[in-house]
Design an enzyme around this catalytic site. Structure first.
Site, short mmCIF file in Angstrom:
data_model
loop_
_atom_site.label_atom_id
_atom_site.label_comp_id
_atom_site.label_asym_id
_atom_site.label_seq_id
_atom_site.Cartn_x
_atom_site.Cartn_y
_atom_site.Cartn_z
CG ASP A 1 -1.83 1.19 1.29
OD1 ASP A 1 -1.62 2.05 2.14
OD2 ASP A 1 -2.73 1.29 0.44
CB THR B 1 -2.14 5.62 -1.79
OG1 THR B 1 -2.13 4.20 -1.78
CG2 THR B 1 -3.26 6.12 -0.91
CB THR B 2 0.45 2.85 -5.62
OG1 THR B 2 0.31 2.19 -4.36
CG2 THR B 2 1.77 2.48 -6.23
CG ASP C 1 -6.87 0.73 0.47
OD1 ASP C 1 -6.99 1.62 1.33
OD2 ASP C 1 -5.79 0.47 -0.08
#
Length: 558
Positions: free
Chosen positions: A74, A107-108, A405
């Site tokens: 994550d 987020t990545t 998530d």
């Protein structure tokens, strides 16, 4: 002669290049060097988590200074553990946190995209193009990207359970939890549906407050489930109280069931023996009174956020009432939502309306070495507990991150029911649109605008790289595919690295997540491109403390 300098004039002289005033204490970098440094810092952060994108993502093992271990893929969890010094790198880490708080996913992607946006701008700065020209083109490109996303998006029926599971599965497939994707998707959807509240046409889905994840090491991941109620890590206060009650009447309190003591140190002076006996009697009468207030409503179960004295336990046990003390306020709020009770602040204000009758079962179970209280089988719970089981704390922590998530993705779709194809398809489609728009632009602005279109290709390119497929061949084929009409949904199959139609594979992303990713990435790139001066006032290591006296507000020199 004594000369007094003011610190503001020091700073003024320093900024305008007067040498020899604050050079011992302050350090200044400006111009191209700063811009190159910022871009390199952003690219370095993006490179750290580049391999964490897609279903073939690699995991990172991080050791914190306290010796704890974090194993995750994550983006936000990785960057939270990394200590960086460069201010631009800190900004990059901050956008990952923002993305996680705002939409919970992507987020990545946002870090990789922001790093690429800055990387493509570097060539224009080397050609002496002014940063404001680049920024103006980026702003125009962002507006066109967001309108393109709205055109490409398709509405979804949120009551179609099968479709909702497909959307959540797309988010879970890139995580460590992908092996148990069926179980995880059902858990996430059930939890979000439970806490969904419709008030006057306004939807409220508060996952953080009302969908609590309880991690209990032991068992296997398949044992995890969503409870139709609440679980708290507590046992009954008295060993003879009931541990199993069907259809309990529940009273919730946030006051203590013990004699009130003074706020600070309290001294009582007693001259006669009868006075001491009277004090003890008053204490007993007070506790008896508050217990009678509770017993009057004939509850089966009492939860309080404060303590319960031994005498109160005795009175409650005689009335066959089970009591649990020192419950967290958040847990108390969840129990109130689940069983329909109201939290009372004073026992003398308790009414029949405050009693919760919505729960079907109360029981205390021992799992491992600890006792857990379950209030389950609720009629219409608006709060729930997700019970996670697994081999170790590290695995459970990663499963919880993945599940959070998934729940955020489900929440986003319920609040904004529009979808986009995943697997880099939407990036290629938007990139193609921007390329077409760039032909209509005149002047130097068209080149940075076109560079944004190229930067978007980093997402499908990274997916292909993480599969180990031929990047150039697959990306060229994908580009060619998107030049044809009605091929918007074609992207990269993250498992095999080949081209696939995302609608057939069932890989979807919420519009809210993708729009937030683009906004955050482009705005961060704009912010870092605007910086042309870094003034740092850090002391160098080993420098004598006496040197610090030279830069006081009212400095004296002879």
């Amino acid at each position: 002669m004594v000369v007094v300098y003011d610190i503001s004039s020091f700073f003024f002289f320093f900024l305008f290049g007067r040498r020899g005033i604050l050079l011992n204490q302050w350090h200044r970098e400006s111009g191209r060097k700063v811009q190159t440094g910022n871009i390199n810092a952003a690219k370095t952060i993006a490179d750290v988590i580049r391999t964490c994108l897609g279903p073939r993502a690699m995991m990172k093992m991080l050791l914190d200074p306290m010796g704890g271990i974090v194993m995750t893929n994550d983006g936000n969890a990785i960057l939270r553990e990394i200590q960086v010094q460069h201010p631009a790198a800190k900004s990059m880490i901050e956008i990952s946190r923002t993305q996680d708080e705002e939409v919970g996913d992507g987020t990545t992607s946002v870090i990789i995209l922001a790093g690429e946006m800055l990387s493509v701008a570097e060539q224009f700065l080397e050609q002496q193009m002014h940063p404001t020209v680049v920024i103006s083109a980026y702003r125009r490109a962002l507006d066109d990207m967001l309108s393109a996303l709205k055109d490409i998006s398709t509405p979804v029926d949120v009551n179609n359970r099968e479709m909702m599971l497909k959307i959540i599965n797309s988010a879970i497939n890139t995580k460590a939890l992908s092996r148990w994707s069926g179980l995880a998707c059902n858990i996430a959807l059930d939890a979000v549906r439970t806490v969904e509240l419709d008030e006057n046409g306004r939807k409220e889905i508060d996952i953080k407050k009302y969908a609590k994840v309880e991690k209990v090491p032991g068992g296997i991941i398949e044992d995890s489930c969503v409870l139709k109620g609440v679980m708290v890590n507590k046992d009954v206060t008295h060993p003879r109280m009931r541990r199993l009650i069907k259809n309990p009447r529940i009273v919730l309190l946030d006051c203590s069931l013990e004699y009130k003591k003074g706020e600070s140190q309290t001294d009582i002076e007693i001259t006669r023996e009868e006075d001491f006996a009277r004090i003890l009697q008053m204490e007993e009468e007070y506790i008896q009174q508050i217990c009678e207030d509770i017993i009057r409503l004939k509850p089966d179960l009492v939860f309080t956020e404060k303590g319960i004295s031994d005498l109160a336990q005795h009175y409650l046990m005689k009335a066959n009432i089970t009591a649990i003390r020192r419950v967290r306020k958040t847990d108390n709020n969840r129990i109130a939502r689940a069983c329909g009770a109201r939290i009372a602040s004073r026992t003398d204000e308790l009414r029949e309306d405050d009693v919760g009758t919505g729960a079907g079962l109360f029981e205390v179970k021992k799992i491992g070495d600890e006792y857990f209280t379950f209030v389950t089988e609720c009629k219409d719970p608006k709060a729930c507990t997700i019970l996670l089981r697994g081999a170790s704390k590290e695995i459970l922590a990663e499963v919880e991150r993945n599940l959070q998530d998934a729940m955020q993705v489900c929440r986003n779709v319920l609040l904004d029911p529009h979808l986009l194809p995943g697997g880099g398809a939407v990036e290629m489609a938007v990139s193609q649109r921007l390329m077409e728009h760039s032909r209509a632009l005149t002047g130097v602005e068209q080149w940075p605008y076109r560079a944004v279109a190229q930067a978007l290709e980093v997402i499908p390119r990274t997916l292909i790289q993480n599969c180990g497929a031929s990047t150039i061949r697959v990306l060229t084929s994908l580009r060619a595919k998107h030049t044809q009409k009605d091929n918007v949904s074609w992207g990269v199959n993250g498992e095999t690295g080949t081209l696939s139609d995302m609608t057939e594979l069932g890989i979807w992303e919420p519009l809210a997540v993708k729009a937030q990713t683009y906004k955050t990435a482009v705005e961060t790139a704009i912010l870092l491109l605007r910086i042309d001066d870094i003034v740092s006032g850090h002391k160098k290591k080993g420098e004598e403390q006496s040197g610090g006296a030279q830069t006081g507000g009212g400095q004296e020199a002879e």
